[in-house]
Design a protein around this motif. Structure first.
Motif, short mmCIF file in Angstrom:
data_model
loop_
_atom_site.label_atom_id
_atom_site.label_comp_id
_atom_site.label_asym_id
_atom_site.label_seq_id
_atom_site.Cartn_x
_atom_site.Cartn_y
_atom_site.Cartn_z
N GLY A 1 10.02 5.36 16.47
CA GLY A 1 10.26 4.24 15.57
C GLY A 1 9.46 3.02 16.00
N TRP A 2 8.79 2.39 15.05
CA TRP A 2 7.97 1.22 15.33
C TRP A 2 8.80 -0.06 15.22
CZ3 TRP A 2 3.41 1.25 17.52
CH2 TRP A 2 2.58 2.36 17.39
N SER A 3 8.44 -1.02 16.04
CA SER A 3 8.98 -2.37 15.88
C SER A 3 8.39 -2.96 14.60
CB SER A 3 8.62 -3.24 17.08
OG SER A 3 7.22 -3.38 17.20
N PRO A 4 9.05 -3.95 13.99
CA PRO A 4 8.56 -4.50 12.71
C PRO A 4 7.13 -5.03 12.77
CG PRO A 4 10.80 -5.22 13.12
CD PRO A 4 10.34 -4.53 14.37
N ASN A 5 6.70 -5.55 13.91
CA ASN A 5 5.34 -6.09 14.00
C ASN A 5 4.32 -5.02 14.40
OD1 ASN A 5 5.90 -5.71 16.70
ND2 ASN A 5 5.87 -7.89 17.23
N GLY A 6 4.79 -3.80 14.63
CA GLY A 6 3.87 -2.71 14.97
C GLY A 6 3.30 -2.79 16.37
N ARG A 7 3.92 -3.59 17.25
CA ARG A 7 3.40 -3.75 18.60
C ARG A 7 4.00 -2.78 19.61
NH1 ARG A 7 -1.30 -5.84 17.62
NH2 ARG A 7 -1.23 -7.85 16.54
N LEU B 1 0.84 -1.19 0.00
CA LEU B 1 0.00 0.00 0.00
C LEU B 1 0.88 1.24 0.00
CD1 LEU B 1 -2.73 -0.95 2.65
CD2 LEU B 1 -3.02 -0.88 0.17
N VAL B 2 0.32 2.31 -0.50
CA VAL B 2 0.99 3.61 -0.49
C VAL B 2 0.22 4.52 0.46
CG1 VAL B 2 1.59 5.65 -1.85
CG2 VAL B 2 1.87 3.36 -2.83
N LEU C 1 1.81 13.25 21.62
CA LEU C 1 2.05 12.14 20.70
C LEU C 1 0.92 11.13 20.85
CD1 LEU C 1 3.99 10.76 18.65
CD2 LEU C 1 5.05 9.62 20.62
N TYR C 2 0.31 10.78 19.73
CA TYR C 2 -0.81 9.86 19.70
C TYR C 2 -0.41 8.58 18.96
CZ TYR C 2 -4.00 13.60 21.21
OH TYR C 2 -4.63 14.60 21.92
N VAL C 3 -1.11 7.51 19.28
CA VAL C 3 -0.94 6.25 18.56
C VAL C 3 -2.30 5.73 18.14
CG1 VAL C 3 1.22 5.57 19.68
CG2 VAL C 3 -0.97 4.89 20.70
N VAL C 4 -2.32 5.05 16.99
CA VAL C 4 -3.54 4.46 16.46
C VAL C 4 -3.25 2.99 16.16
CG1 VAL C 4 -5.27 4.49 14.64
CG2 VAL C 4 -4.25 6.64 15.42
N ASP C 5 -4.09 2.13 16.66
CA ASP C 5 -4.02 0.70 16.33
C ASP C 5 -5.20 0.40 15.40
OD1 ASP C 5 -3.96 -2.05 16.18
OD2 ASP C 5 -3.49 -2.33 18.30
N LEU D 1 4.36 5.57 10.37
CA LEU D 1 3.65 4.31 10.16
C LEU D 1 4.54 3.13 10.53
CD1 LEU D 1 2.10 5.03 6.63
CD2 LEU D 1 1.16 5.59 8.88
N SER D 2 3.93 2.10 11.06
CA SER D 2 4.65 0.85 11.30
C SER D 2 4.89 0.17 9.96
CB SER D 2 3.84 -0.07 12.21
OG SER D 2 2.65 -0.48 11.57
N PRO D 3 5.88 -0.75 9.88
CA PRO D 3 6.18 -1.40 8.59
C PRO D 3 4.98 -2.07 7.94
CG PRO D 3 7.95 -1.82 10.15
CD PRO D 3 6.86 -1.13 10.92
N GLY D 4 4.08 -2.62 8.72
CA GLY D 4 2.91 -3.28 8.15
C GLY D 4 1.72 -2.37 7.98
#
Length: 355
Positions: A221-227, A118-119, A192-196, A171-174
């Motif tokens: 910076g996000w971890s690769p799994n976005g957790r 996705l872009v 700073l906000y986060v969205v799951d 954005l997280s990698p996924g």
């Protein structure tokens, strides 16, 4: 009784013998001995042994001896060491929170397509679709984050934000987790906000006024799994790197060193975090700690060395002696790129490193 019978038999024998012999003179009668009866001995009764139980001897109860009281040796109380006065003004310590939460309506088709490429892009000051399409409309002071397929397709709005957010969206990698900085009308909103996207919830995790802390602009910076999200946070006299869950829970101080630790970058495999620190130059900026730079007149750092930290254990090692003033970048799971020198601070040369 036996004695009388013996006397009688003797007399008879004597008379018989006299019948065959010549008569003799009549003997003078001998006094007959009268037998004296012998007393039958009386049996002496065998003494019966009478067992007398032993009389218990009274036990003497010992007298309790008082334990002597030990007189304590007087302890010399030393006066507490003087607490050094800090010369550096500390920044406010920021605590993680989770507030201003709201539900995010994520279309089902975008959740199903997150596994495909996705872009993401931002559109600022989009035109009002209710107005005349032929007439330019005034700015709305809003910006929208869109996802779309790289091979064509309609754009799908993900978040609508204040235009002051600009490009501070991470954005997280996924693509399942998003961090963004929101500049609100008051401190109760700014942060700073986060969205799951998987649960469709947004919330503020850090009530900071800016992502620039202690002179360093730190992108989360996000971890690769976005957790989990890594971010540099001011802790008074220094900067520490924290990680926090995409739900805003379980913040963890990964460095807690006393030096300036900043520019965190997660490795593609999620096992390591590269970051920059001035700890080899200044062990600590906290007053009273060994080797502290507080009170020495040392200026705040503008650069540091690249370090590598185990994301699970926090074990850290230095990668290079080169001074860098920009975030390191991961090339792959085994290689980190970084640049030394900064022309803004008078460096005549710059060099690109691969470690």
């Amino acid at each position: 009784m036996r004695f009388h019978l013996l006397v009688l038999i003797t007399a008879l024998v004597t008379a018989a013998c006299g019948a065959f012999s010549a008569p003799t003179a009549t003997p003078t009668a001998t006094p007959t001995l009268t037998a004296t009866a012998t007393r039958t001995p009386t049996e002496t009764p065998t003494p019966t042994e009478t067992r007398v139980p032993p009389t218990a001897t009274a036990t003497v109860t010992p007298t309790v001896t008082h334990t002597p009281t030990i007189t304590p040796t007087p302890t010399v109380t030393l006066p507490p060491p003087p607490v050094p006065t800090a010369t550096t003004t500390p920044m406010p310590t920021v605590s993680f929170v989770y507030d201003n939460s709201e539900l995010i309506d994520i279309p089902t088709d975008i959740l199903e397509s997150l596994s495909a490429p996705l872009v993401a892009f931002i559109n600022v000051n989009d035109r009002d679709s209710a107005g005349n399409a032929l007439t330019p409309q005034p700015g709305t002071n809003r910006e929208v984050l869109y996802y779309t397929s790289p091979i064509g397709g309609s754009r799908i709005p993900i978040l609508e934000l204040d235009a002051s957010t600009d490009d501070q969206i991470y954005l997280s990698p996924g693509g399942t987790s998003i961090a963004y900085f929101r500049q609100g009308v008051s401190s109760a909103v700014t942060g700073l906000y986060v969205v799951d996207l998987t649960v469709g919830v947004s919330g503020r995790i850090l009530p900071v006024e800016s992502l620039a802390q202690q002179g360093f602009f730190n992108e989360p910076g996000w971890s690769p799994n976005g957790r989990r999200l890594a971010i540099a946070v001011p802790t008074g006299y220094d900067l520490d790197i924290f990680t926090v869950g995409s739900d805003g829970l379980n913040p963890r101080n990964m460095t807690n060193h006393g030096a300036y630790d900043f520019y965190p970058a997660w490795s593609p495999d999620g096992r390591s975090i590269a970051f920059v620190s001035d700890r080899a130059i200044c062990p600590s900026w906290r007053p009273g700690e060994p080797g502290t730079c507080d009170g020495t007149g040392a200026p705040p750092p503008v650069a540091g060395h690249v370090y590598l930290m185990d994301a699970e254990t926090g074990q850290t090692r230095q990668l290079s002696d080169a001074l860098v003033s920009e975030p390191p970048r991961w090339i792959n799971e085994r290689q980190v790129a970084f640049v030394s020198g900064d022309p803004l601070f008078g460096d005549a040369e710059r060099a690109l490193y691969l470690a």
